[in-house]
Scaffold this active site. Structure first.
Site, mmCIF file in Angstrom:
data_model
loop_
_atom_site.group_PDB
_atom_site.id
_atom_site.type_symbol
_atom_site.label_atom_id
_atom_site.label_comp_id
_atom_site.label_asym_id
_atom_site.label_seq_id
_atom_site.Cartn_x
_atom_site.Cartn_y
_atom_site.Cartn_z
ATOM 1 N N ASP A 1 0.838 -1.174 0.000
ATOM 2 C CA ASP A 1 0.000 0.000 0.000
ATOM 3 C C ASP A 1 0.890 1.247 0.000
ATOM 4 O O ASP A 1 1.875 1.312 0.749
ATOM 5 C CB ASP A 1 -0.875 -0.032 1.270
ATOM 6 C CG ASP A 1 -1.931 1.032 1.277
ATOM 7 O OD1 ASP A 1 -2.775 1.015 0.366
ATOM 8 O OD2 ASP A 1 -1.917 1.885 2.190
ATOM 9 N N GLU B 1 1.584 0.471 -4.898
ATOM 10 C CA GLU B 1 1.071 1.746 -5.385
ATOM 11 C C GLU B 1 2.201 2.766 -5.358
ATOM 12 O O GLU B 1 2.496 3.325 -4.309
ATOM 13 C CB GLU B 1 -0.041 2.254 -4.478
ATOM 14 C CG GLU B 1 -1.295 1.413 -4.452
ATOM 15 C CD GLU B 1 -2.321 2.014 -3.496
ATOM 16 O OE1 GLU B 1 -3.413 2.349 -3.949
ATOM 17 O OE2 GLU B 1 -2.017 2.164 -2.296
#
Ligand code: CA
Length: 683
Positions: free
Chosen positions: A333, A362
């Protein structure tokens, strides 16, 4: 000078960096060894408890720890402590904090007390023989399916007994009232390789003592990084249960040929001031500036991965999940908040013993208050600095569905005119930011933002549902035939929707009820929905059947994938030269987002249509020669199977193939680059 300003100095790191493998509680039958890193503590005591309930007055002993090397404290406790709960009492300059162990391998309810655990007692049967299902395969062979544990099973129509639990993913033979397979059988039937699970470590937003009350959260609020989430266990009170059940889930998935990816959220914690590491070494784990937490994550704090003992913590944690739980991949993340060195150490460390583990995240560029100068972040634009790590391609996502922050924006699949060069870049693995196809994760939907079908509903109000279904399938065809690693949100294959009930759709369902989030299995009884699922199944089978669609290197992409020129406006297409290990000599992939059919000339040969507007797969649906008509709002894939010349097919393939390419170039006016490549090859 605040103590937190010292943490990132060379002097502090030289004195207080501990590199040993034994932080936490190490159980053995005769004794348990504790080691805690707490360089600024004045004293540390291990507190032992009978239960994991933080409010229970059931202390069974206290053991003072001794100062040891590099800011660590140690003690040994005699006897068999398996199942005994513990905390650390850390005396600081101005206060005493009782905290959970950052290295806890399990905890009691809500993760407040750690538990000493004989980890071998939690292993499923034959755990020693459990092997990664996709050993030896390149990352580009992965097909990733992103799922929240609860979403799979909470719909009554799932037929799954262990609703919302790890064990729900161990159930086979489950079906809807109409007898359509659900759960694990459905996932397995799709043919995906990697099941990516939203956060499954212990998070804070669901109260594990109130599991009879409806609660839902995605779980991007870490409390204990090395502990499975208690609400997914059948019993969150006894620390061994969550460990056993998560391992059992992984074992069953492996037995069914499915690799498991864990969504990890090292970039921030649930509450920085309450996070155990920050209460042991005040604010060491989080970036601060002038006493305030940096908040690039938008979640209240950012992790100071550039500090030596935070870096070690993250590396140790990922390694632990790979070693102990046999996790096959990690999705990071907001990895753009972590530094390049940390990411590279993780990849190198894990790959030493698990070379097949995949990594992606990400890589958005985000502002954050770094505590050291000259730190490079693991962003998409820095992807060349992290060669073993892939990044989500917002390039492809936004091309397909339109700009992410404008729900009404239409993408290429909805007929919006697109720059053919951009389509080509996306199809060829985004070479402008992505060095190798193994570093781009191609997708049209994930848990964030509207589901693909909702986005189409909102952005194409004038279109029919039937046309939106075609757009959805066109999107899937583009994701599944592009070079890189394909990824989709669970339920995209059955037109997943998150209606709020007022005609609008939820774009951030992180704490919406199960009823909004869950996969609606009865939708598979609707023929038009079942057909979409079949289409996805077929696309995955096609991708798996043709190595040419999953080339492992950018060099191979440059040598084998060529954009077609001279196509009707907004229609794009590609000619792929078959790899040596591909049954096809070549493939043609065509995308027509227009509301009208498109006529496309074909290179010489008898081409098998294997994907059209209605069907996808590996079996020929039709034979095309000379030209072909691509239906409105659809993709088409054609394969050229090798001609059998004599008995030695392999030796004959290359000359035949090159002949085919020359003919193709002549027939459709292949690009200059294409001809140059061919020439180079001939020479
Ligand atoms: Ca929890």
């Amino acid at each position: 000078m605040a103590i937190s300003d010292l943490y990132s100095t060379e002097d502090f790191e030289r004195k207080y960096t501990y590199l040993g493998p034994d932080l936490g509680a190490r159980w053995s039958k005769d004794s348990t060894a504790f080691r805690l890193w707490a360089p600024t503590a004045k004293s540390v005591t291990v507190c032992l408890y009978r239960s994991g309930d933080p409010d229970a007055q059931d202390a069974v002993g206290r053991i003072p720890m001794k100062r040891a090397v590099a800011g660590t404290w140690t003690t040994d406790a005699d006897g068999d402590l398996n199942g005994v709960y513990y905390t650390y009492l850390v005396e600081l300059e101005d206060r005493v904090n009782e905290v959970c162990d950052p290295y806890a391998v399990t905890t009691g309810v809500n993760g407040q007390r750690a538990m000493v655990l004989d980890l071998s007692s939690t292993d499923p049967q034959d755990w020693d023989h459990d092997a990664p299902p996709h050993a030896g395969l390149p990352a580009t062979d992965a097909v990733i399916y992103e799922l929240h544990i609860r979403d799979l099973s909470t719909d009554p129509a799932s037929g799954i007994v262990n609703k919302g639990k790890f064990l729900g993913l161990t159930e086979t033979g489950t079906a809807t009232p109409d007898g359509i397979p659900t759960g694990l059988d459905h996932i397995k039937g799709l043919g995906i390789t990697h099941l990516h699970l939203l956060p499954s470590y212990d998070y804070g937003s669901v109260d594990e003592t109130k599991l009879d009350v409806p609660q839902f959260n995605w779980g991007y609020d870490p409390v204990n990084f090395n502990v499975p989430e208690g609400s997914y266990a059948t019993d969150p009170y006894h620390g061994e249960v969550r460990v056993k059940e998560m391992k059992q889930m992984i074992k069953t998935l492996h037995e069914n040929g499915i690799s498991v990816v864990m969504d990890v959220v090292y970039n921030h914690v649930y509450e920085a001031k309450d996070f155990c590491f920050n209460r042991i070494v005040p604010d060491y784990f989080s970036r601060t500036k002038s006493g305030a937490y940096s908040n690039g994550s938008g979640c209240g704090n950012d992790t100071a991965s550039e500090r030596s003992m935070v870096r070690k913590y993250i590396v140790d944690s990922v390694k632990y999940w790979a070693d102990e739980y046999h996790i096959d991949g990690f999705r990071f993340d907001l990895v753009g908040l972590l530094d390049v060195q940390t990411i590279n150490e993780i990849v190198a460390t894990v790959h030493q013993s698990h070379p097949d583990v995949i990594f992606y995240g990400e890589g958005w560029t985000m502002p954050t208050d770094l505590t050291k100068p000259d730190v490079l972040m693991a962003t998409q634009t820095n992807s060349h600095l992290t060669p073993g790590f892939a990044y989500f391609s917002d390039t492809l996502r936004d091309l397909l569905r339109g700009y992410v922050f404008d729900d009404h924006a239409r993408g290429y699949i909805a007929g919006e005119p697109a720059d053919p060069n951009l389509v080509a870049k996306c199809f060829m693995g985004c070479p402008d930011w992505c060095p190798e196809p193994s570093q781009t994760v191609n997708y049209a939907s994930c848990h964030d933002n509207m589901s693909l079908f909702d986005r189409l509903t909102v952005s194409t109000p004038e279109d029919t549902v039937a046309d939106r279904i075609r757009m959805n399938c066109l999107s899937a065809a583009m994701v599944m035939t592009s070079q890189g690693i394909p990824f989709f949100q669970a339920g995209e294959e059955l037109l997943r929707s998150k209606p709020r009930g007022d005609g609008s759709f939820e774009h951030n369902s992180y704490r919406s009820p199960d009823s909004l989030n869950q996969i609606k299995w009865n939708d598979l009884s609707r023929p038009e929905y079942a057909k979409v699922a079949d289409y996805y199944r077929g696309l995955i089978a096609l991708r798996k059947a043709h190595p040419t669609l999953r080339l492992p290197t950018a060099d191979q992409v440059r040598q084998q994938v060529f954009p077609l020129a001279g196509l009707p406006a907004n229609v794009t297409g590609f000619h792929l030269r078959g790899s040596v290990d591909d049954s096809a000599q070549g493939l043609i992939v065509l995308f027509n987002p227009n509301r009208t059919a498109a006529a496309v000339s074909l290179p010489q040969g008898k081409w098998n249509v294997v994907v059209n507007a209605d069907f996808a797969g590996t079996a020929p649906l039709a034979i095309a020669e000379g030209s072909v008509e691509v239906a409105p709002i659809s993709a088409m894939v054609l394969t050229l199977e090798p001609l059998t010349v004599g008995t030695d097919d392999k030796n004959n393939r290359i000359p035949l193939l090159l002949g085919g390419i020359a003919a193709a170039a002549a027939a459709i006016g292949g690009t200059v680059a294409y001809l140059n490549r061919k020439k180079k090859k001939d020479n």
